[in-house]
Motif scaffolding. Structure first.
Motif, PDB file in Angstrom:
ATOM      1  N   SER A 166       0.824  -1.217   0.000  1.00 36.48           N
ATOM      2  CA  SER A 166       0.000   0.000   0.000  1.00 36.48           C
ATOM      3  C   SER A 166       0.853   1.260   0.000  1.00 36.48           C
ATOM      4  N   PHE A 167       1.958   1.244   0.747  1.00 31.25           N
ATOM      5  CA  PHE A 167       2.835   2.413   0.752  1.00 31.25           C
ATOM      6  C   PHE A 167       3.357   2.698  -0.656  1.00 31.25           C
ATOM      7  N   GLY A 168       3.690   1.641  -1.395  1.00 30.97           N
ATOM      8  CA  GLY A 168       4.142   1.830  -2.769  1.00 30.97           C
ATOM      9  C   GLY A 168       3.068   2.454  -3.645  1.00 30.97           C
ATOM     10  N   VAL A 169       1.815   1.975  -3.493  1.00 28.56           N
ATOM     11  CA  VAL A 169       0.699   2.532  -4.260  1.00 28.56           C
ATOM     12  C   VAL A 169       0.479   3.998  -3.889  1.00 28.56           C
ATOM     13  N   ALA A 170       0.533   4.286  -2.578  1.00 32.51           N
ATOM     14  CA  ALA A 170       0.323   5.665  -2.121  1.00 32.51           C
ATOM     15  C   ALA A 170       1.372   6.601  -2.710  1.00 32.51           C
ATOM     16  N   LEU A 171       2.634   6.170  -2.737  1.00 38.99           N
ATOM     17  CA  LEU A 171       3.695   7.018  -3.291  1.00 38.99           C
ATOM     18  C   LEU A 171       3.526   7.212  -4.794  1.00 38.99           C
ATOM     19  N   GLN A 172       3.113   6.159  -5.498  1.00 37.03           N
ATOM     20  CA  GLN A 172       2.898   6.299  -6.942  1.00 37.03           C
ATOM     21  C   GLN A 172       1.788   7.308  -7.218  1.00 37.03           C
ATOM     22  N   ASP A 173       0.670   7.178  -6.489  1.00 34.49           N
ATOM     23  CA  ASP A 173      -0.434   8.127  -6.676  1.00 34.49           C
ATOM     24  C   ASP A 173      -0.012   9.544  -6.298  1.00 34.49           C
ATOM     25  N   LEU A 174       0.685   9.664  -5.171  1.00 37.31           N
ATOM     26  CA  LEU A 174       1.118  10.984  -4.694  1.00 37.31           C
ATOM     27  C   LEU A 174       2.015  11.670  -5.725  1.00 37.31           C
ATOM     28  N   SER A 175       2.982  10.937  -6.259  1.00 34.90           N
ATOM     29  CA  SER A 175       3.925  11.549  -7.197  1.00 34.90           C
ATOM     30  C   SER A 175       3.235  11.917  -8.504  1.00 34.90           C
ATOM     31  N   ARG A 308      -3.657  -1.926  -7.525  1.00 33.00           N
ATOM     32  CA  ARG A 308      -3.683  -0.522  -7.107  1.00 33.00           C
ATOM     33  C   ARG A 308      -4.456  -0.333  -5.801  1.00 33.00           C
ATOM     34  N   LEU A 309      -4.528  -1.371  -4.990  1.00 33.51           N
ATOM     35  CA  LEU A 309      -5.336  -1.340  -3.773  1.00 33.51           C
ATOM     36  C   LEU A 309      -4.497  -0.960  -2.554  1.00 33.51           C
ATOM     37  N   ILE A 310      -5.018  -0.044  -1.746  1.00 32.55           N
ATOM     38  CA  ILE A 310      -4.413   0.298  -0.464  1.00 32.55           C
ATOM     39  C   ILE A 310      -5.271  -0.313   0.647  1.00 32.55           C
TER      40      ILE A 310
END
Length: 620
Positions: A166-175, A308-310
């Motif tokens: 989830s942290f990886g997904v969050a960083l991808q979305d954030l960037s 793409r699930l957190i």
């Protein structure tokens, strides 16, 4: 298999009109339920054991407003990041409004060392934070300004809503959102996959034949009893589980990492499997056991095609192995390839449900089945790109851990860091450093000669000698009493003494002995029934500088008299039941007479010089 399943969910006994506006009510997944129960029964420290935190150091000119907007949009996109849980642990509440705030601190006026001190304090605060599972928020975000061109972003969350994937997904979305915002573009991210839908799907899957087949696979793995993993500990295991932990990180040599990856390829094994199998060999050498279980977390997002699930979607796989001492490593590695692949093929496992069906003894001092976990977490920052910025990624250590030992291989397949998180009431830092030294030595040996037998002791590998501290036994006890004063040191017949009580009473009795004439080198007879007082007496004689002469009160009187006379005892400690039994010219001290007076003596250590080479006792 195509099966029509009703995935509707209706929560019961919950008032959706109480508190903040709620967008959705959904069931908990089984892994979420396991975490919720662990936090309820284990208390605050167990709750803290599931704090997750990452840091991203951003280099370049940051648009703070765009960054804060992007992070708010990430929280808005993903249900898990704006959720909490009902008091009965059965329902996940997704709030309509994110109520998102980003803490901001300007550290740019501080010197570099002062900045690092402040950063360490922030990370420590996050690690010790107790997330309110019932009310939330279960995510914390902080941005630290270090200079005009450098910022540190810290994202913390409770594991029940956010895992490593989830942290990886969050960083991808954030960037992506930040980059589009700073370039004046309209966000183009597709709709986010949601934890509520995933939870309902998982509950439905648990009713299928496929799930039953997976469950049978794991039950078959454990049709035979499983021995308890017996790692060498530095301290006595507490009567109940404790959670305080520390993490030590070690960068693995890049050449060794590459050689190990190539070794796995030659055996037809993935890098993850090669690392896991090597760790199994280390445990085999540390314990001598040929039946081992290691907990391996696996990402449920990958297994269910929810990329793409957190959320908390971890499947905990209890990987069982049977290393044989005379087996070569390369043969063992090849033999492990299929079992590990089978485990991943059957990873949609609810670990708690499996435990309920296994005859694994429950022990309040231990986590069942998987006291040691090994995790591999590569590429959490893959696919992350901030427009106009470069960045460095790091996972932040916890200060509480749910297992005895958690080893994480992180970074990339080319640049590997081994993170050792360990229970500080079981292991010393020096022991963990030695575990890592042995692990590196093992890896070097295996890549140099894959035919190395598993039995070959790691000590044969050259390593710097470590001097053992020259201290007396009672000095070591004193250190333990200062470090863990409230831990139980000795227990007998429903009574117990903490380390502080044992240390203090032994000091008081030592002062009594000194007052009665015991001097360094004197021999003190013991004719005492098995009791807590017997343990105190043994230590008191040491602290007074004497040597104790133990005898069993059940032995014939003639034998006891001979031992006391031959040893030259000047003082005898005994119980009232044996008063006057020994007809020798020595001073007889009755415990029943002494004990009520102990509080009149100081509990501080007697000023008696006793060297580490001095004898403790004489045994007949």
């Amino acid at each position: 298999m195509n099966t029509s399943i009703d995935i509707s969910y209706t929560p019961v006994d919950f008032d959706p009109f109480a508190g903040p506006a709620i967008e959705l009510l959904a069931p908990l997944t089984e892994p979420q339920t396991e975490l919720w129960l662990a936090c309820q029964f284990g208390g605050d420290d167990a709750n803290r054991a599931y704090n997750e935190s990452i840091s991203v150091r951003l280099h370049g000119s940051l648009d703070q407003a765009a960054f804060e907007w992007a992070m708010g949009a990430v929280v808005e996109r993903h249900q898990a990041l704006r959720s909490a849980f009902s008091g009965d642990g059965k329902t996940m509440l997704v709030f309509r409004d994110a109520a998102f705030t980003m803490a901001y601190d300007d550290l740019s006026s501080l010197a570099e060392n002062e900045q690092q001190t402040a950063i360490d304090q922030y990370l420590s605060t996050d690690a010790q934070h107790i997330f309110d599972l019932q009310n939330g928020p279960l995510v914390g975000v902080r941005l630290l300004k270090l200079s005009e061109t450098e910022h540190l972003f810290v994202l913390a969350a409770h594991h029940i809503v956010c895992d490593g994937w989830s942290f990886g997904v969050a960083l991808q979305d954030l960037s992506t959102l930040y980059s589009e915002r700073t370039q004046g573009q309209i966000p183009q991210l597709p709709p986010a996959e949601q934890i509520g839908t995933y939870a309902i799907e998982q509950i439905a899957f648990e009713q299928t034949a496929d799930y039953k087949s997976i469950e049978n696979f794991w039950l078959n793995q454990y049709r035979d009893p499983v021995p308890v993993l017996d790692l060498p500990l530095d301290f006595p295991r507490p009567a109940r589980r404790t959670y305080a932990s520390h993490r030590q990180d070690y960068r693995l040599d890049d050449k060794l990492t590459l050689s190990l990856r190539k070794l796995g390829q030659r055996a037809g094994c993935s890098f993850v499997s090669t690392l896991l199998v090597s760790f199994e060999v280390l445990l085999h050498r540390l314990t001598g056991q040929t039946d081992l279980v290691v907990g391996l977390p696996a990402a449920g997002q990958s297994a269910t095609d929810h990329q793409r699930l957190i959320g908390h979607c971890v499947n905990l796989l209890p990987i069982r192995s049977h290393p044989q001492p005379n087996q070569s490593f390369i043969d063992y590695l090849k033999s492990r390839r299929e079992p590990i692949l089978d485990a991943f093929d059957n990873q949609r496992l609810t670990f708690g449900s499996l435990l309920k069906k296994l005859p694994v003894p429950r022990d309040p001092a231990r986590i069942p089945l998987v006291p040691v976990m090994f995790n591999v977490e590569f590429g959490m920052d893959e696919g992350v790109h901030f427009q106009g910025l470069t960045f460095d990624f790091a996972s932040n250590p916890r200060q509480f851990e749910a297992v005895d030992l958690f080893v994480n291989a992180g970074g990339t397949q080319q640049s590997l860091t081994i993170e050792w998180s360990y229970n500080t009431q079981l292991f010393r830092p020096e022991t963990i450093a030695d575990f890592h030294r042995q692990f590196v030595g093992l890896l070097e040996c295996l890549v140099a000669d894959p035919s190395t037998p598993l039995i070959r002791p790691v000590s044969l590998i050259e390593a710097p000698a470590v001097a053992y501290p020259k201290q007396t036994l009672h000095e070591l006890l004193g250190e333990t009493a200062r470090t863990y004063p409230d831990k139980v040191a000795v227990r007998f017949n429903g009574r117990s003494l903490t380390y502080a009580q044992l240390h203090g009473q032994a000091n008081q009795l030592a002062h009594v002995l000194i007052e009665k004439g015991v001097r360094p080198g004197n021999r003190v007879g013991l004719c005492i029934d098995r009791s807590l007082e017997l343990v105190v007496s043994l230590l008191a004689v040491m602290k007074a500088g004497g040597q104790y002469i133990p005898t069993d009160p059940r032995h014939p009187t003639d034998r006891i008299q001979y031992v006391m006379a031959d040893a030259g005892c000047s003082v005898l400690l005994t119980n009232r039941a044996y008063e006057g039994r020994i007809a020798l010219p020595l001073r007889e001290l009755l415990l029943e007479t002494i004990w009520p007076t102990l509080d009149t003596y100081t509990p501080t250590e007697p000023a008696v010089s006793v060297g580490p080479d001095a004898p403790i006792y004489v045994l007949y």
